[in-house]
Scaffold this motif. Structure first.
Motif, PDB file in Angstrom:
ATOM      1  N   TYR A 123       0.817  -1.215   0.000  1.00  0.00           N
ATOM      2  CA  TYR A 123       0.000   0.000   0.000  1.00  0.00           C
ATOM      3  C   TYR A 123       0.849   1.264   0.000  1.00  0.00           C
ATOM      4  O   TYR A 123       0.504   2.254  -0.648  1.00  0.00           O
ATOM      5  CB  TYR A 123      -0.854  -0.080   1.267  1.00  0.00           C
ATOM      6  N   MET A 124       2.000   1.237   0.667  1.00  0.00           N
ATOM      7  CA  MET A 124       2.790   2.445   0.840  1.00  0.00           C
ATOM      8  C   MET A 124       4.104   2.461   0.065  1.00  0.00           C
ATOM      9  O   MET A 124       4.700   3.527  -0.115  1.00  0.00           O
ATOM     10  CB  MET A 124       3.095   2.679   2.329  1.00  0.00           C
ATOM     11  N   ILE A 125       4.574   1.303  -0.384  1.00  0.00           N
ATOM     12  CA  ILE A 125       5.909   1.240  -0.993  1.00  0.00           C
ATOM     13  C   ILE A 125       5.874   0.628  -2.389  1.00  0.00           C
ATOM     14  O   ILE A 125       6.281   1.256  -3.374  1.00  0.00           O
ATOM     15  CB  ILE A 125       6.881   0.444  -0.096  1.00  0.00           C
ATOM     16  N   GLU A 126       5.402  -0.603  -2.498  1.00  0.00           N
ATOM     17  CA  GLU A 126       5.539  -1.341  -3.753  1.00  0.00           C
ATOM     18  C   GLU A 126       4.638  -0.826  -4.872  1.00  0.00           C
ATOM     19  O   GLU A 126       4.842  -1.152  -6.037  1.00  0.00           O
ATOM     20  CB  GLU A 126       5.253  -2.824  -3.515  1.00  0.00           C
ATOM     21  N   PHE A 127       3.644   0.003  -4.533  1.00  0.00           N
ATOM     22  CA  PHE A 127       2.767   0.514  -5.579  1.00  0.00           C
ATOM     23  C   PHE A 127       3.538   1.336  -6.609  1.00  0.00           C
ATOM     24  O   PHE A 127       3.125   1.477  -7.764  1.00  0.00           O
ATOM     25  CB  PHE A 127       1.638   1.364  -4.975  1.00  0.00           C
TER      26      PHE A 127
END
Length: 215
Positions: A123-127
């Motif tokens: 949700y916060m990094i890999e997107f």
């Protein structure tokens, strides 16, 4: 690991219902599986084969629900974003005063993110690796958080008119700063729960949105 047991290992204290509800359906198991695979391997390295192995479903079943890996990942992002937002809204209900609302919303957000670190990482990094559609979703989430901060600032000024009005740029800096702290914490692999960051984050937000001095 090649069975759905892999999606059972994450710690889920207060906020466990999201996974429990998702695991009740094949689509939900696929959503959980892609979050776990992306958290472990990164978006680029995750394949449809990884996802179906973790979910314990067939390739045919995967394509009955999703067009491709990106489609599945975006569904996971949407589920995580909705569950987080709904929990924050619920936490704010019935609170009196902007400080109480801020405390409840921030506490809920941190606990929700901590409860499922796989979703948090996706949700916060890999997107960022998932293409334009994922980044557009992130912008919507960022802007929604910004609107919440603006609302809290307005409530603060209503309670205390001596508080200095802040610009949209300042609000954006607050949202970006808090997100950066959380991302850095997750990337560091620290065992310290996210909730332990709350006192300093609260102080930062209050100093910025409820200042009585012009700089």
């Amino acid at each position: 690991m090649s069975t759905s047991a892999a999606i059972e290992v994450l710690p889920r204290p207060r906020f466990s219902n999201t996974r429990e509800e998702l695991r009740a359906s094949q689509r939900g198991r696929l959503i959980c599986a892609i979050a776990d695979s992306v958290a472990a391997k990164g978006y680029a390295a995750t394949s449809v084969a990884d996802v179906i192995a973790l979910a314990g479903v067939s390739r045919k079943t995967f394509y009955e629900h999703f067009g491709d890996k990106e489609d599945c990942f975006l569904a996971a992002y949407d589920e995580g974003a909705k569950a987080t937002y709904d929990a924050m809204v619920e936490a704010a209900e019935g609170r009196d005063g902007w400080r109480a609302i801020l405390d409840a919303v921030l506490t809920t957000w941190l606990e929700f993110l901590q409860a499922d670190l796989a979703f948090t990482r996706a949700y916060m990094i890999e997107f960022w690796a998932a293409g334009d559609a994922a980044r557009e979703r992130w912008k919507l989430r960022r802007d929604r958080t910004g609107e919440l901060m603006k609302t809290l600032h307005k409530l603060a000024r209503k309670e205390d008119p001596s508080i200095v009005r802040v610009s949209d740029t300042v609000v954006a800096a607050v949202v970006g700063g808090v997100n950066r702290v959380l991302i850095s914490h997750v990337l560091s692999g620290s065992r310290k729960p996210l909730i332990e960051l709350k006192p300093e984050l609260l102080r930062f937000i209050k100093l910025t949105l409820a200042s009585h001095e012009e700089s």
